[in-house]
Design a protein around this motif. Structure first.
Motif, mmCIF file in Angstrom:
data_model
loop_
_atom_site.group_PDB
_atom_site.id
_atom_site.type_symbol
_atom_site.label_atom_id
_atom_site.label_comp_id
_atom_site.label_asym_id
_atom_site.label_seq_id
_atom_site.Cartn_x
_atom_site.Cartn_y
_atom_site.Cartn_z
ATOM 1 N N VAL A 632 0.848 -1.190 0.000
ATOM 2 C CA VAL A 632 0.000 0.000 0.000
ATOM 3 C C VAL A 632 0.883 1.240 0.000
ATOM 4 C CG1 VAL A 632 -1.819 1.262 1.205
ATOM 5 C CG2 VAL A 632 -1.791 -1.236 1.267
ATOM 6 N N PHE A 633 0.693 2.107 -1.004
ATOM 7 C CA PHE A 633 1.414 3.378 -1.077
ATOM 8 C C PHE A 633 2.922 3.204 -0.893
ATOM 9 C CE2 PHE A 633 -2.864 4.732 0.374
ATOM 10 C CZ PHE A 633 -3.215 5.454 -0.776
ATOM 11 N N GLY A 634 3.478 2.257 -1.618
ATOM 12 C CA GLY A 634 4.910 2.076 -1.591
ATOM 13 C C GLY A 634 5.442 1.400 -0.329
ATOM 14 N N GLN A 635 4.568 0.760 0.453
ATOM 15 C CA GLN A 635 4.992 0.069 1.657
ATOM 16 C C GLN A 635 4.541 -1.396 1.617
ATOM 17 O OE1 GLN A 635 3.155 2.554 4.700
ATOM 18 N NE2 GLN A 635 5.168 3.360 5.279
ATOM 19 N N LYS A 636 5.412 -2.252 2.044
ATOM 20 C CA LYS A 636 5.098 -3.672 2.163
ATOM 21 C C LYS A 636 4.706 -3.941 3.606
ATOM 22 C CE LYS A 636 5.133 -8.069 0.828
ATOM 23 N NZ LYS A 636 4.230 -8.591 -0.222
ATOM 24 N N ILE A 637 3.455 -4.382 3.816
ATOM 25 C CA ILE A 637 2.935 -4.588 5.173
ATOM 26 C C ILE A 637 2.562 -6.059 5.334
ATOM 27 C CG2 ILE A 637 1.227 -3.894 6.877
ATOM 28 C CD1 ILE A 637 0.796 -1.350 5.220
ATOM 29 N N ILE A 638 3.134 -6.691 6.372
ATOM 30 C CA ILE A 638 2.756 -8.069 6.704
ATOM 31 C C ILE A 638 2.221 -8.075 8.132
ATOM 32 C CG2 ILE A 638 4.393 -9.141 5.104
ATOM 33 C CD1 ILE A 638 6.251 -9.673 7.428
ATOM 34 N N GLY A 639 1.202 -8.890 8.373
ATOM 35 C CA GLY A 639 0.551 -8.895 9.681
ATOM 36 C C GLY A 639 0.370 -10.297 10.237
ATOM 37 N N TYR A 640 0.396 -10.379 11.566
ATOM 38 C CA TYR A 640 0.240 -11.655 12.268
ATOM 39 C C TYR A 640 -0.737 -11.472 13.422
ATOM 40 C CZ TYR A 640 4.549 -12.890 9.815
ATOM 41 O OH TYR A 640 5.490 -13.127 8.858
ATOM 42 N N THR A 641 -1.492 -12.530 13.707
ATOM 43 C CA THR A 641 -2.368 -12.526 14.878
ATOM 44 C C THR A 641 -1.518 -12.776 16.120
ATOM 45 O OG1 THR A 641 -4.238 -13.367 13.605
ATOM 46 C CG2 THR A 641 -4.330 -13.636 15.994
ATOM 47 N N ALA A 642 -1.628 -11.874 17.102
ATOM 48 C CA ALA A 642 -0.850 -11.981 18.340
ATOM 49 C C ALA A 642 -1.795 -12.261 19.499
ATOM 50 C CB ALA A 642 -0.053 -10.699 18.587
ATOM 51 N N GLY A 643 -2.065 -13.519 19.745
ATOM 52 C CA GLY A 643 -2.997 -13.863 20.808
ATOM 53 C C GLY A 643 -4.427 -13.608 20.377
ATOM 54 N N PRO A 644 -5.371 -13.710 21.294
ATOM 55 C CA PRO A 644 -6.789 -13.599 20.941
ATOM 56 C C PRO A 644 -7.271 -12.170 20.684
ATOM 57 C CG PRO A 644 -6.562 -13.953 23.296
ATOM 58 C CD PRO A 644 -5.184 -14.056 22.721
ATOM 59 N N GLU A 645 -6.493 -11.136 21.084
ATOM 60 C CA GLU A 645 -7.029 -9.782 21.034
ATOM 61 C C GLU A 645 -6.222 -8.798 20.187
ATOM 62 O OE1 GLU A 645 -9.340 -8.925 25.082
ATOM 63 O OE2 GLU A 645 -7.183 -9.099 25.391
ATOM 64 N N PHE A 646 -4.996 -9.118 19.827
ATOM 65 C CA PHE A 646 -4.136 -8.131 19.192
ATOM 66 C C PHE A 646 -3.607 -8.618 17.849
ATOM 67 C CE2 PHE A 646 -3.821 -7.503 23.801
ATOM 68 C CZ PHE A 646 -4.199 -6.174 23.890
ATOM 69 N N LYS A 647 -3.170 -7.651 17.031
ATOM 70 C CA LYS A 647 -2.551 -7.914 15.739
ATOM 71 C C LYS A 647 -1.183 -7.234 15.711
ATOM 72 C CE LYS A 647 -6.280 -9.975 14.200
ATOM 73 N NZ LYS A 647 -7.098 -9.430 13.101
ATOM 74 N N LEU A 648 -0.220 -7.914 15.106
ATOM 75 C CA LEU A 648 1.129 -7.363 14.933
ATOM 76 C C LEU A 648 1.333 -7.079 13.454
ATOM 77 C CD1 LEU A 648 4.072 -6.806 15.945
ATOM 78 C CD2 LEU A 648 4.546 -9.218 15.429
ATOM 79 N N GLU A 649 1.724 -5.830 13.106
ATOM 80 C CA GLU A 649 1.953 -5.445 11.717
ATOM 81 C C GLU A 649 3.369 -4.909 11.565
ATOM 82 O OE1 GLU A 649 -2.120 -3.848 9.923
ATOM 83 O OE2 GLU A 649 -1.576 -2.823 11.772
ATOM 84 N N PHE A 652 7.533 -2.440 5.899
ATOM 85 C CA PHE A 652 8.813 -2.344 5.201
ATOM 86 C C PHE A 652 8.673 -1.444 3.971
ATOM 87 C CE2 PHE A 652 8.505 -6.427 7.269
ATOM 88 C CZ PHE A 652 9.765 -6.649 7.825
ATOM 89 N N PRO A 653 9.760 -0.862 3.460
ATOM 90 C CA PRO A 653 9.716 -0.236 2.138
ATOM 91 C C PRO A 653 9.405 -1.302 1.092
ATOM 92 C CG PRO A 653 11.684 0.437 3.352
ATOM 93 C CD PRO A 653 11.056 -0.681 4.132
ATOM 94 N N GLN A 654 8.777 -0.923 0.028
ATOM 95 C CA GLN A 654 8.413 -1.890 -1.003
ATOM 96 C C GLN A 654 9.674 -2.503 -1.621
ATOM 97 O OE1 GLN A 654 5.769 -0.341 -3.945
ATOM 98 N NE2 GLN A 654 5.745 -2.192 -5.184
ATOM 99 N N PRO A 655 9.755 -3.835 -1.720
ATOM 100 C CA PRO A 655 10.927 -4.471 -2.329
ATOM 101 C C PRO A 655 11.116 -4.013 -3.784
ATOM 102 C CG PRO A 655 9.598 -6.085 -1.164
ATOM 103 C CD PRO A 655 8.784 -4.828 -1.221
ATOM 104 N N THR A 656 12.358 -3.825 -4.172
ATOM 105 C CA THR A 656 12.700 -3.428 -5.540
ATOM 106 C C THR A 656 13.822 -4.319 -6.044
ATOM 107 O OG1 THR A 656 14.343 -1.811 -4.781
ATOM 108 C CG2 THR A 656 12.065 -1.035 -5.045
ATOM 109 N N GLY A 657 14.171 -4.153 -7.308
ATOM 110 C CA GLY A 657 15.253 -4.952 -7.868
ATOM 111 C C GLY A 657 16.570 -4.687 -7.171
#
Length: 690
Positions: A632-649, A652-657
């Motif tokens: 999104v908008f030049g950013q690479k975002i990955i997310g993980y579920t952290a327990g029953p109530e929270f999310k971890l995101e 990173f800058p968007q990967p390039t050659g």
């Protein structure tokens, strides 16, 4: 550790103590009068040490397997995302602007891979085990039993303290005995035994048998009525006995034994053994008193016991007192008549036999060692289900083979991780691989017991044994299965506590010492700072925190609390799509997102210097495939579920050659329920998920 876990541990110690008590009874009966009264009494202290300091060398036989494991641990420090599976993605997601780390595609869940050397068809490709099947149904579970045990302990301890307190208050009102004959006899006895303590005599008509009471200011209690019927010589025998208790510090030992009895009140064998210990204490005290007498005075000493028994119409005992006369005096008189010194040879034999009987066969099991103490490699014992066609899982990376029965043909291998937490800070300080062998009959609807194998470097194993970190909530460390020059292979403590289907078959497999250590193809250090940093970021996220701020958590903190501590933010922005306000504190490298009620629903960390070595590839390698993955908008975002109530995101800058593996720019912890706007999102909305 919760109360049920504590009680299970107490029951296990009770079994160990019972076995040692039987050993002591056997040794005492075998050696009999070859041992002095002092050694008959001293042997019981091995039982006390066993119950208070439960350490035993490893052994092949372990009665602790008789204890059901139906109660799960109170907490488990290995988080679900690090236990061998992949975090489950949320199914409800809502696009948001870049400032709120939006989601653009649904999350996904991956299946564990089948790896290693596997004979037969591949196993099930589903994720790690879900809730295990319930254990055997019994009328009395561990939680109820633990509550009953604790209530019994408290009631007994209260009774002991109450009785001793009332006795102490009563003695304060009793006058000291000033009869010249009694005081003269007491002074003579103190001189004979070289007792320096200031001991006084109290006349107490309510206490029938003479007794010693008190730890700090001991007093000998006698009944004026009884004292008047005894000769000076008989009083001397009584005082020598009571002063012998004082000289030997039997009051302190008696207090310890009494409270140990209270702690293990549910075990009648231990209760009987500890009562016999108190009786042997009296006989050992007789031996000490006799040492201050002439040989011809032994018979009058025994006659004094008989005289007191004739004078006492009813036995009278109070916890905390050590009395001269009681109901086992026939045995005492027999010991007095045959009293002699035991040679050091027989004392050493008794001690050795007791240690052998008490320590062998009941230690913490070590499935990876044979009775001679070696590793399972080369063990002469073969698995009970093994045959020439037995399957063998071979791992050349770490160096071990694991034999499986033919019924496991088509098994799968699940790769995961174990994590170790610092004892004081509870921060993750060590991690390593865990390989689980899965039964081919395992399904998500009907899960079966896995065979988990934890892999430690030699340094990690040594650190774990020294108590530098702990794994899980169980009070027992993992059990070694075997080792080579680089790694130690271990079985997690209480791996099968929930009794899933197939656990008995797994126990039979493990009983055959199926792991054989070989040398690894290449010794690899499995722990590095970046791995630990990512694991700690995930662990902090499960509490709504980022690693550089543990003071203000998402969900539980109001922005007003932050302003009271840090002052006004450097910048405040309203983000309509997130239904929240974002306050930036540049000095702390933190941005808080909070809703209209002031509740913080997001915490962002821009402490780039703290995670300058974290790359996109490293994050996915340690945390697994992300549940959320978007650009999104030049950013690479990955997310993980952290327990029953929270999310971890992780952002990173968007990967390039030229930069295919960018370094982490910042990351955030989100509390989705805090983003719910009932007016805008509608009733029942889950709010922003990413």
């Amino acid at each position: 550790m919760n109360l049920a876990d504590l009680f299970r541990y107490v029951v296990s110690l009770s079994l160990l103590g019972s076995f040692m008590a039987l050993g002591i009874f056997s040794v005492k009966r075998l050696l009999g009068r070859r041992l002095s009264a002092h050694w008959h009494y001293a042997l019981w202290f091995l039982l006390i040490l066993k119950l208070l300091i439960p350490f035993t060398p490893p052994a092949s036989l372990n009665l602790l397997h008789l204890i059901p494991r139906g109660t799960p641990p109170a907490s488990f420090n290995v988080p679900p995302w690090a236990s061998g599976g992949t975090p489950t993605a949320s199914l409800s997601q809502k696009p948001s602007p870049a400032t709120a780390n939006p989601v653009s595609q649904p999350g996904r869940q991956t299946s564990p891979s089948t790896v290693g050397s596997v004979s037969g068809t591949s196993g099930s490709g589903s994720a790690v085990s879900g809730p295990a099947s319930a254990g055997p149904k019994i009328g009395l579970n561990w939680t109820t039993a633990a509550a009953i045990w604790l209530a019994g302990v408290l009631a007994i301890v209260f009774y002991i303290l109450l009785i001793n307190g009332l006795l102490w208050l009563k003695l304060r009102k009793r006058p000291l005995c000033r009869i010249p004959t009694i005081t003269a006899v007491l002074a003579d006895c103190r001189t004979r035994l070289r007792v320096r303590a200031n001991v006084s005599v109290i006349c107490d008509p309510s206490l029938k048998s003479p007794a010693l009471f008190g730890l700090l200011r001991p007093k000998i209690m006698v009944s004026p009525e009884i004292a008047a019927q005894l000769s000076a010589e008989e009083l001397r025998f009584i005082f020598l006995h009571e002063l012998s208790h004082l000289k030997r510090r039997d009051q302190l030992a008696n207090a310890v034994v009494t409270f140990v009895q209270a702690f293990y009140w549910f075990n009648p064998l231990l209760g009987y053994a500890l009562q016999r210990m108190k009786q042997d204490c009296e006989i050992a005290c007789d031996a000490t008193a006799l040492s201050a007498l002439k040989p011809e005075e032994r018979k009058p000493y025994a006659q004094t016991i008989i005289t007191l028994l004739q004078l006492l119409s009813q036995p009278h005992w109070a916890p905390g007192t050590l009395g001269f006369a009681n109901t086992f005096n026939k045995r005492r008189i027999s010991m007095i008549a045959s009293s002699k010194k035991a040679t050091l040879k027989w004392a050493a034999v008794a001690l050795a036999l007791t240690l052998v009987v008490g320590c062998s066969g009941l230690g913490k099991p070590n499935p990876g060692q044979n009775p001679a103490g070696g590793t399972s490699a080369g063990s002469q014992t073969s698995p009970p289900t093994a045959s020439p066609s037995t399957l063998v899982y071979r791992n050349t990376e770490y160096g071990f083979n694991f034999s499986l029965p033919d019924s496991w043909k088509g098994y799968s291998v699940i790769k995961g991780q174990w994590t170790g937490n610092n004892v004081k800070t509870n921060k993750i300080v060590a991690t390593g691989p865990q390989i689980s062998l899965r039964d081919p009959r395992w399904t998500s609807q009907n899960p079966r017991q896995d065979i988990p194998i934890m892999i430690f470097t030699s340094a990690q194993w040594s650190s774990l044994r020294q108590g530098d970190f702990h794994i899980g909530a169980a009070p027992i460390n993992p059990s070694e299965l075997g080792h080579n020059s680089s790694y130690v292979f271990a079985l997690p403590a209480r791996y099968n506590y929930a009794f899933p289907a197939g656990y008995k078959e797994v126990e039979q497999i493990l009983a055959g010492h199926p792991l054989q250590a070989t040398e690894p193809a290449q010794a690899v250090q499995t722990t590095d700072p970046n791995t630990l940093l990512l694991l700690n970021m995930m662990q902090s996220a499960t509490a709504g925190q980022v690693i550089n701020n543990s003071s203000f958590s998402a969900k539980t903190t109001n922005i007003g609390t932050v302003e009271q501590s840090w002052g006004k933010p450097d910048q405040t922005d309203w983000v309509a799509s997130a239904d929240g306000i974002y306050a930036t504190y540049s000095k702390h490298d933190i941005t808080f997102g909070f809703n209209k009620g002031g509740q913080i629903f997001e915490v962002r960390s821009f402490a780039r210097s703290s995670f300058s070595g974290l790359t996109l590839t490293k994050a996915e390698q340690v945390l697994g495939s992300p549940a959320y993955n978007a650009t999104v908008f030049g950013q690479k975002i990955i997310g993980y579920t952290a327990g029953p109530e929270f999310k971890l995101e992780l952002v990173f800058p968007q990967p390039t050659g030229s930069n295919p593996n960018p370094t982490l720019d910042h990351y955030n912890v989100l509390y989705p329920r805090g983003t719910v706007n009932m007016m805008a999102n509608g009733p029942g909305s889950l709010g922003r998920q990413w």
